[in-house]
Every structure is written in C-alpha cells, then in structure tokens.
Design an enzyme around this catalytic site. Sequence first.
Site, PDB file in Angstrom:
ATOM      1  N   TYR A 122       0.846  -1.192   0.000  1.00 14.43           N
ATOM      2  CA  TYR A 122       0.000   0.000   0.000  1.00 14.43           C
ATOM      3  C   TYR A 122       0.887   1.251   0.000  1.00 14.43           C
ATOM      4  CZ  TYR A 122      -3.499  -3.431   1.441  1.00 14.43           C
ATOM      5  OH  TYR A 122      -4.314  -4.532   1.510  1.00 14.43           O
ATOM      6  N   ARG A 125       2.156   2.596   3.807  1.00 13.81           N
ATOM      7  CA  ARG A 125       2.489   1.719   4.924  1.00 13.81           C
ATOM      8  C   ARG A 125       3.241   0.486   4.438  1.00 13.81           C
ATOM      9  NH1 ARG A 125      -2.612   2.166   3.439  1.00 13.81           N
ATOM     10  NH2 ARG A 125      -4.054   0.421   3.312  1.00 13.81           N
ATOM     11  N   CYS A 134       7.251 -18.242  15.874  1.00 15.14           N
ATOM     12  CA  CYS A 134       6.044 -18.027  16.672  1.00 15.14           C
ATOM     13  C   CYS A 134       6.122 -18.894  17.919  1.00 15.14           C
ATOM     14  CB  CYS A 134       4.790 -18.396  15.885  1.00 15.14           C
ATOM     15  SG  CYS A 134       4.376 -17.249  14.557  1.00 15.14           S
ATOM     16  N   CYS A 141      -1.888 -20.981   9.172  1.00 16.18           N
ATOM     17  CA  CYS A 141      -1.003 -19.858   8.911  1.00 16.18           C
ATOM     18  C   CYS A 141      -0.838 -19.609   7.411  1.00 16.18           C
ATOM     19  CB  CYS A 141       0.366 -20.117   9.539  1.00 16.18           C
ATOM     20  SG  CYS A 141       1.523 -18.746   9.308  1.00 16.18           S
ATOM     21  N   ARG A 143       1.591 -17.939   6.186  1.00 15.63           N
ATOM     22  CA  ARG A 143       3.028 -17.870   5.889  1.00 15.63           C
ATOM     23  C   ARG A 143       3.730 -19.176   6.263  1.00 15.63           C
ATOM     24  NH1 ARG A 143       3.149 -12.116   8.557  1.00 15.63           N
ATOM     25  NH2 ARG A 143       2.306 -10.893   6.844  1.00 15.63           N
ATOM     26  N   ASP A 302      -6.947 -17.682   3.397  1.00 17.06           N
ATOM     27  CA  ASP A 302      -6.112 -17.488   2.215  1.00 17.06           C
ATOM     28  C   ASP A 302      -5.905 -18.789   1.436  1.00 17.06           C
ATOM     29  OD1 ASP A 302      -5.704 -14.769   2.603  1.00 17.06           O
ATOM     30  OD2 ASP A 302      -3.972 -15.090   3.904  1.00 17.06           O
ATOM     31  N   LYS A 346      -6.301  -6.190   0.608  1.00 17.09           N
ATOM     32  CA  LYS A 346      -7.556  -6.563   1.257  1.00 17.09           C
ATOM     33  C   LYS A 346      -8.744  -5.941   0.534  1.00 17.09           C
ATOM     34  CE  LYS A 346      -5.053  -6.650   5.607  1.00 17.09           C
ATOM     35  NZ  LYS A 346      -3.819  -6.107   4.974  1.00 17.09           N
TER      36      LYS A 346
END
Length: 437
Positions: A122, A125, A134, A141, A143, A302, A346
């Site tokens: 974007y 940002r 994690c 997940c 990723r 996703d 998004k």
Amino acid sequence: MIYNNVQKEIAHKIEKEPQVSNWKDWKWQIKHSIKSLEKFEYLTDIKFDKEERKNLEKTFEKFPLSITPYYLSVIDKKNYKNDPVFKQAFGGIEELTTLESEHADPLSEDKDSPVEGITHRYPDRVLFHVSNICSMYCRHCTRKRKVGDIDFVPSKDQLSAGIEYIKNTPQVRDVLLSGGDPLMLPDDKLDWLLSEISQIPHVELIRIGTRMPVVLPYRITDNLISILKKYHPLWINTHFNHPNEITASAKESLAKLADGGFPLGNQSVLLADVNDCPRIMKSLLHKLVQNRVRPYYLYQCDLSEGLSHFRTPIGKGIEIMESLIGHTSGFARPTYVIDAPGGGGKIPVMPNYIISWSTNKVVLRNYEGVITTYKEPDSYEPKMCDRDCGNCDLDLNLSEIDESESIGIEKLLSDSCDTISLVPEDNERLQRRDENE
C-alpha cells in the site's frame, strides 16, 4: 493469573516439582513447547492409532508441530476432535493436500518486497517481517513457507536494511511489525527496533501484530508493557478466532495492554468447523469488546498450501456478516475481507444494502428487510478538484498537505485526471489496435 488443575497436571508431567512461577514464565513455556507427537500424547493422555500416527508424522515432517503448554491446557481432551483449539494447534493429514489454486506465497508478499523483510504493498504503509518464529505454529497460517519451516530471527544488521528502506521512503507513515510473532523478540531487541523506527520523522505510528495474548498470554509482562509505552502511538492487533480462547489468563494480558494505553484490535480468520457459525462469531466479538478489543478484520481463509479443509465459501462469511449488521453494536463488527491472491490487498466483501438508485433517489434495505429510500440533493454543485491542495479555498488548515496523485478507482473519480478507463496491459482489443496502426 489462573493456575488450574489441568495446567497443574501438565506442569507436573513436564517437571516433577513445578513452580507456579515457572508455568507463568513465558520463556519456560517456549522451552517446553510440544514439538513431537509422543510428547503431545504423554501430556494429554490422548492416544492415536497406528494409521493416525503414520499420517500425523507425515504432516509434521512438512509442517512442524509447536504448541505452548498453556495453549495445550485449553484443549478439551474429552472432545478433542471437535475442539476449536485442537484444530488450530494440532493439524492432520489433510494439510498435505495441495490444490492447484493454492500457493506457497498466495499474497505475493515476496514479490512486493523491495528489501529483505519489507513488504510494501500500500502507498503509505509497510509490513516489516521481524521474525519467522512463533510461540505456536497455527495450522491455518498463511506464511507456512516461512513460519515453522524455517525458524529464523533476523540479526540487527538484517533488520537495519528494512529500517533504512523505511527511512528512505518518506511516504511511509505506518509500519506494521509482523512475522512470525514480533513479541518472540527479546525485550532488549524489541526496544532497539521500536526506538530505531520511532525516530524516523515521517513514521506517524507503529503497529504490532501478535498472537501472544491468545497462545502465550504470559509474554505480556510488566517489563514488556513498560518498554512498549515508550513508543506511543503504538497499536496492537491480536488474533482470537474462537471465544474459548478468551480465558482468564488471556483477559489478564489484554487488560495489561489496554491499561498501558494501547488501542487493541483483533483479526480473525474464518475457519471451517472452528468458527463458521453466526452464534460462535457473535460470542467471540462480544467477548472481545468486553475486554476492550475492537474487532478489526474477519479474513476469508487465504489460498495457502494445505488449507483447503479450513476454507469456507465466501457466502458463509456474508451470512455471518448479515447476522451481525443491525444485530449487534457497530464497533463490535469486523470488516469481512479477502486478501486478494497475487498481492491485490484486502478487498472488503459485505452484504449489499443498496437495492437500486436513480439520479435523485437511492433505494435501500435494512437488516430487517425493510425497504426505504434516501432522497439525494437536486441542486448539488460539485467543486472541481485539480488536487492543487495548496491553492484550494476549502478551509483545510492542514499543516502537511498531501498532493499525491490518485490511482485506481480514485483516479477515475478524480477531476484532476482525464483518464476514462483502466485497462489491463494484455487487453487483446487494444493489442489489435496497436497492430493496425
């Protein structure tokens, strides 16, 4: 924080003479994370048959297992196959099924990475990947190509490349720390990272995306709060997917963060057989706002590899949003989004409440099915906007005027540009035109 009988039982199996302080020590929790099928069976007394074990071992070879003792204690052992915590934490052979529509990097984060660790999608940002580690490997997940498969924490030198990119990109006003989980970084390294970013003049705010309040609430220590408070405005988004995850310990961690002055948001993922129920979702949202967490996004699952068993039709998400709009507080409703494959970002997907419209009237319906009209002004005189904000006669009084060029649909709506259409580069009709010229 609560230290209940289930937690005591697990702690006693891990250590013969456990201390309550150990259970609540987040580093102890990480040290004793459950990373093998044998340890899981030993700590839970759940036994898998030979075929199940064979399939699970195949799965964990590709997508490793890691569950904190705390999150393990939230699983309902008597009904584990239907338990939403078990489904998010444990996995199964279905993860090895990869559809043609699934990809290792479905959101093209790596393609939108100008330097290591930065995804710049974007205009204003960036997402800063500061760790691949994690405290728990969520089975859904997005990723998986990074998290779990490759445990990696960038060095200060590697993180500095991302910091330099942010410094050299003045349009970046918002930096989101992500991973993995940024709160897996040691306190001193997190302090250094936040200090470096916060000193960049054009960075207005920093966000942290973390699942620690959900899977390891003991990470939210008094010392962590004191470090984070130095870097306001700092926003924190967490990731609760089911009301069962909002335990007494989770509530205490959220209270610490809220009392520290951090605006809290939550990003849930719509998961089949976990939270794809209007009543479950409403219960989750109500518990979140009771704990000063505002629902932010509800993500469509996703197109990452091995997630087909978690994916619902988009219609299920629309149904859930229909059950929320008008039926609960506006600030208790997330925005339902699809993170577009290929890096499109998004895209909000919501029920349609506009039935029709004419030049001066809009026909709408409400959540009850009531159809109504809204009368538009007959004499509205639009102001021509050439995006020369410095000479605009509207009373803006802006200290910093944004004169950036419009893009996308905004460009088509803008008076400052004579573009009348947006056309894909490989449009065959325009290619024929070029050939005939």
